[in-house]
Design a protein around this motif. Structure first.
Motif, short mmCIF file in Angstrom:
data_model
loop_
_atom_site.label_atom_id
_atom_site.label_comp_id
_atom_site.label_asym_id
_atom_site.label_seq_id
_atom_site.Cartn_x
_atom_site.Cartn_y
_atom_site.Cartn_z
N PHE A 1 30.75 26.36 1.76
CA PHE A 1 32.02 25.91 2.03
C PHE A 1 32.87 27.17 2.25
O PHE A 1 32.91 28.08 1.56
N MET B 1 31.03 14.64 1.99
CA MET B 1 31.09 15.22 3.60
C MET B 1 29.99 14.44 3.84
O MET B 1 28.80 14.43 3.61
N GLN B 2 30.04 13.82 5.15
CA GLN B 2 29.15 13.38 5.94
C GLN B 2 28.04 14.27 6.57
O GLN B 2 28.46 15.33 6.66
N VAL C 1 26.30 15.96 9.30
CA VAL C 1 26.61 16.01 10.68
C VAL C 1 25.52 15.49 11.72
O VAL C 1 24.22 15.77 11.28
N ASN D 1 33.29 8.92 1.80
CA ASN D 1 32.74 10.20 2.70
C ASN D 1 33.78 10.41 3.95
O ASN D 1 34.37 9.44 4.50
N GLU E 1 34.03 12.53 7.92
CA GLU E 1 33.18 13.58 8.74
C GLU E 1 33.84 15.20 8.31
O GLU E 1 34.79 15.30 7.78
N ARG E 2 32.91 15.87 8.79
CA ARG E 2 32.81 17.19 8.35
C ARG E 2 34.22 17.94 8.59
O ARG E 2 34.86 18.51 7.71
N TYR F 1 37.10 18.94 5.79
CA TYR F 1 37.94 20.44 5.74
C TYR F 1 39.28 20.32 5.94
O TYR F 1 40.02 21.04 4.96
N TYR G 1 25.60 19.84 1.67
CA TYR G 1 26.43 18.77 1.60
C TYR G 1 26.92 18.55 0.05
O TYR G 1 27.27 17.52 -0.45
#
Length: 143
Positions: free
Chosen positions: A33, A74-75, A77, A106, A108-109, A113, A131
């Motif tokens: 991360f 986080m989902q 990708v 959750n 999306e990425r 962020y 993840y």
């Protein structure tokens, strides 16, 4: 020395958890991360897994009982419905250790962020499973 405090919680992390108020968020992040560039204070726990840190944090910090989804991951990708093993582990820890267990949500990425940028702090772990990131919203200590 203190009693009943998980030893994985460093003095800096304990201070941070104590300084957070109701509704503040903290990120537990994996080793990949971008914690330092995200903006909030980064507390490093390189030798610890994200699951161990989650367990320890939930031992001292309540989740927000007024928020329907007080914990977000986080989902994956390209496969947002996938549930990585570490996310299943996070859910098991929430079920067993949280004072107000909740179903994980959750993001999306890039939304994850962005949300992390407004967190109170980020805990960068040594977690290598992909993840292995979770955002927790702090609740209140009820009298």
């Amino acid at each position: 020395m203190l009693r009943n405090i998980p030893s994985i919680l460093s003095p800096e992390l304990l201070y941070t958890l104590c300084a957070m108020g109701h509704g503040d968020e903290i990120v537990i992040a994996d080793a990949n991360f971008p914690a330092h560039s995200a903006g909030p204070t980064c507390i490093r726990l390189d030798g610890a897994s994200a699951t161990a840190v989650l367990q320890a944090v939930l031992a001292v910090m309540p989740l927000d009982a007024f928020e329907p989804v007080p914990a977000l991951t986080m989902q994956v990708v390209g496969n947002p419905d996938s549930v990585p093993d570490i996310v299943a582990d996070f859910q098991s820890i929430l079920d067993a250790a949280a004072d107000h267990p909740a179903q994980l949500g959750n993001l999306e990425r890039f939304a994850f962020y962005e949300r992390a940028r407004s967190a109170f702090a980020i805990i960068q772990t040594g977690e290598h499973r992909l993840y292995g990131n979770i955002i927790l919203k702090k609740g209140v200590i009820e009298a």
